[in-house]
Design an enzyme around this catalytic site. Structure first.
Site, mmCIF file in Angstrom:
data_model
loop_
_atom_site.group_PDB
_atom_site.id
_atom_site.type_symbol
_atom_site.label_atom_id
_atom_site.label_comp_id
_atom_site.label_asym_id
_atom_site.label_seq_id
_atom_site.Cartn_x
_atom_site.Cartn_y
_atom_site.Cartn_z
ATOM 1 N N CYS A 1 72.705 76.786 -45.098
ATOM 2 C CA CYS A 1 73.162 75.610 -44.359
ATOM 3 C C CYS A 1 73.755 74.566 -45.324
ATOM 4 C CB CYS A 1 72.039 75.047 -43.503
ATOM 5 S SG CYS A 1 72.685 74.077 -42.131
ATOM 6 N N GLU B 1 65.381 81.716 -42.436
ATOM 7 C CA GLU B 1 63.950 81.519 -42.697
ATOM 8 C C GLU B 1 63.129 81.167 -41.460
ATOM 9 O OE1 GLU B 1 66.418 79.517 -43.440
ATOM 10 O OE2 GLU B 1 65.857 77.411 -43.566
ATOM 11 N N HIS C 1 70.041 79.627 -40.417
ATOM 12 C CA HIS C 1 68.748 79.572 -41.126
ATOM 13 C C HIS C 1 67.977 80.879 -40.985
ATOM 14 C CE1 HIS C 1 68.587 75.252 -42.135
ATOM 15 N NE2 HIS C 1 69.374 75.116 -41.072
HETATM 16 N N1 LIG Z 1 70.497 72.042 -41.613
HETATM 17 C C1 LIG Z 1 71.337 71.618 -42.522
HETATM 18 O O1 LIG Z 1 71.238 71.911 -43.707
HETATM 19 C C2 LIG Z 1 72.375 70.661 -42.027
HETATM 20 C C3 LIG Z 1 73.373 70.286 -43.074
HETATM 21 C C4 LIG Z 1 74.251 69.113 -42.649
HETATM 22 N N2 LIG Z 1 73.453 67.921 -42.564
HETATM 23 C C5 LIG Z 1 74.905 69.438 -41.292
HETATM 24 O O2 LIG Z 1 74.622 68.802 -40.296
HETATM 25 O O3 LIG Z 1 75.740 70.321 -41.227
#
Ligand SMILES: NC(=O)CC[C@H](N)C(=O)O
Ligand SMILES: Nc1ncnc2c1ncn2[C@@H]1O[C@H](COP(=O)(O)OP(=O)(O)OP(=O)(O)O)[C@@H](O)[C@H]1O
Ligand SMILES: O=c1[nH]c(=O)c2[nH+]cn([C@@H]3O[C@H](COP(=O)(O)O)[C@@H](O)[C@H]3O)c2[nH]1
Ligand SMILES: [Mg+2]
Length: 535
Positions: free
Chosen positions: A87, A184, A182
């Site tokens: 992310c 995880e 994600h």
């Molecule tokens: N979950 C994250 O790592 C989000 C990363 C960043 N803040 C976004 O909104 O894209």
């Protein structure tokens, strides 16, 4: 030289940008059988005390283009190690290498279907490793509002979604990858397979992290560290953390380890007796019971403010513990033995993460008090055998070392004990009431076979009287509040849905058997907004 954990296990380094899921990455990698550690994203690579086998960059609440957004030490990119960005981690990697990251029109939160790209046969082999064996439609979980809109040079897309062409990316020449989703979180189906592909196939880490290898290595490490003569002292409560730590210590150095159980006058019914019995007689731990109940109750008399009560208990714990350590030191010196040089602490990995996580200032909700914050001039060195472990790993360790289920699955009990479950002033009679009510409550929970389903349960005493009628007589007596919660990490919790007949039996027994109580209530508040303990 002390054999460090890093010389025995390949270590995956997780750099934390403050995502609420960062610790889950750590959990998953450990579950794969690979040792890993999390450090803040601001970690300077030159100051790292070990050489990682691979690096994972976590998510973050920030956006990479924010003025105050956190960034990794640029040296990370020069290490030649495999790197996986998750992310924000993907965004950080792409942004640093000249790609474009911007707020996107189609923000993705929750489930999304991810399609791996069919790579041409001529692609470098490392590119295919990350999503190997994953199929074509992956159910993954997303949480982002920014998106990579232009790939950096030398990167290629490895997966797409309906709204994003770069859901997974890879470097054409180096083992550097990014995932916009994600893997995880448990909602990501087969997410662990992707982490496995990265950690085992790309990084080539050996999966030798297991609890049984941990015990032997830890015992050897402690023996080497403490040497042949030094003594070790430690506060042991009978809770699973300090007990497992004490068993490891005993196995390593026998009676040179001196465990101290402090009776602070606000323990549960027969607790000190039972813990003493179990630890000393069953587990063979060299344990001393220090009865300081009169001192604690004396200092608590007349005090009703929760934080004051917690501070008094914390400070008195330290005084009692220090006096005990001094006494043991004198006694063993008389016998010609070496001095106490070390202090055992049952610190767990979440405590370590808590103190190093990348985060802004947060408010103090309540001051947690344990034994251990000793005065500077004691100069004891700290040994923390469990500082790399999570609670469930400690439980697995306890089981492997032959501790009985009752001990391994014990609900946590706070250092300040019943004092924070007696709202307002603590008196010996109130302690008796809570002890008796709690004992009935817990034994009925056990009888109903619900103890393991509940993460923590206890009875508390509310600070008011109410009117009742018993045997045709008016009563004006105390109220017991029952609490039971389900939680995995104790950071958030939900109240337990008891079968009514169990609650009925408990309430009936408490009112009939505990003198001074005419009313029982059940707490139906979750955390947040309530906390698990009442004070
Ligand atoms: N979950 C994250 O790592 C989000 C990363 C960043 N803040 C976004 O909104 O894209
Ligand atoms: N009554 C006590 N006597 C001696 N040490 C204590 C006592 N209460 C708490 N401690 C110390 O404080 C530490 C922290 O307490 P905490 O309740 O967090 O952990 P625990 O008791 O080991 O395990 P659990 O979380 O399962 O209760 C303990 O590990 C122990 O060292
Ligand atoms: O060792 C401890 N010393 C303390 O001062 C303390 N206060 C709360 N707790 C335990 O922490 C968990 C979360 O509790 P709260 O929701 O009340 O903060 C629950 O498991 C609580 O029992 C303590 N443990
Ligand atoms: Mg405890």
């Amino acid at each position: 030289m002390v054999a460090e954990v890093h010389s025995q296990y390949d270590t995956i380094l997780i750099l934390d940008f403050g995502s609420q899921y960062s610790h889950l990455i750590t959990r998953r990698v450990r579950e794969i059988g690979v040792y890993c550690e999390m450090l803040p994203c601001t970690q300077k690579i030159a100051e790292l005390s070990f050489k990682p086998t691979g690096i994972i960059l976590s998510g973050s609440p920030y956006s990479v283009y924010d003025k105050d957004a956190p960034h990794v030490d640029p040296a990370v990119w020069e290490l030649g190690l495999p790197i996986l960005g998750i992310c924000y981690g993907l965004q950080e990697m792409a942004w640093t290498m000249g790609g474009k990251v911007a707020p996107c029109a189609h923000r993705e939160y929750g489930h999304a279907t991810v399609h791996p790209v069919a790579l041409p046969a001529s692609s470098p082999t490392h590119l295919g490793k990350l999503l190997a064996g994953m199929g074509t439609d992956l159910t993954m979980w997303m949480s982002h509002g920014d998106q990579l809109s232009e790939l950096p040079k030398e990167f290629t897309a490895l997966a797409t979604t309906a709204t994003s062409p770069y859901s997974a990316i890879g470097h054409l020449k180096k083992p550097i990858y990014g995932l916009q989703f994600h893997p995880e979180v448990t909602h990501s189906k087969n997410g662990t397979q992707i982490l496995k592909n990265f950690v085992l196939d790309v990084c080539g880490a050996s999966a030798n992290w297991s609890m049984s290898s941990f015990i032997d290595k830890e015992i050897a490490r402690i023996r080497e560290m403490v040497g042949p003569t030094a003594q070790v002292v430690g506060a042991v409560s009978g809770g699973v953390d300090s007990t497992v730590a004490a068993v490891i210590m005993s196995k390593a150095i026998g009676d040179r380890f001196h465990a101290i159980l402090v009776d602070n006058g606000v323990m549960r019914l027969n607790e000190c007796k039972n813990v003493y019995e179990r630890l000393r007689n069953k587990l063979g731990i060299n344990l001393t019971l220090a009865d300081a109940s009169a001192t604690f109750l004396g200092k608590l008399a007349g005090v009703s403010e929760p934080e004051k009560k917690r501070k008094i208990i914390g400070n008195t714990f330290i005084d009692v513990f220090e006096a005990e350590a001094e006494r043991i030191d004198k006694e063993t010196a008389l016998k010609g033995q070496a001095k106490i040089e070390y202090l055992l602490q049952g610190t767990l990995y979440p405590d370590v993460i808590e103190s190093i996580s990348f985060k802004g200032p947060s408010a103090t909700i309540k001051t947690h008090h344990n034994v251990g914050g000793l005065k500077e001039d004691m100069k004891l060195k700290v040994i923390e055998p469990l500082r790399e472990l999570f609670k469930d790993e400690v439980r697995a360790l306890g089981k492997l070392m032959g501790l009985d289920d009752e001990l391994v699955w014990r609900h946590p009990f706070p250092g300040p004990g019943l004092a924070i479950r007696i709202l307002g002033e603590v008196t010996p009679d109130k302690v008796r009431i809570v002890q008796q009510a709690d004992d009935i409550y817990i034994s009925e929970i056990r009888k109903a076979g619900l103890y393991r389903q509940i993460s923590q349960a206890y009875a508390a005493l509310l600070p008011f009287n109410s009117v009742g009628v018993m045997g045709d007589q008016r009563t004006y007596e105390k109220t017991i509040c029952l609490r039971a919660v389900e939680t995995t990490d104790f950071m958030t919790a939900d109240w337990f849905q008891f079968p009514y007949d169990v609650l009925k039996r408990i309430s009936n027994r408490i009112i009939n058997e505990v003198r001074g109580v005419n009313r029982v209530m059940y707490d139906v508040s979750s955390k947040p907004p309530a906390t698990i303990e009442l004070e």
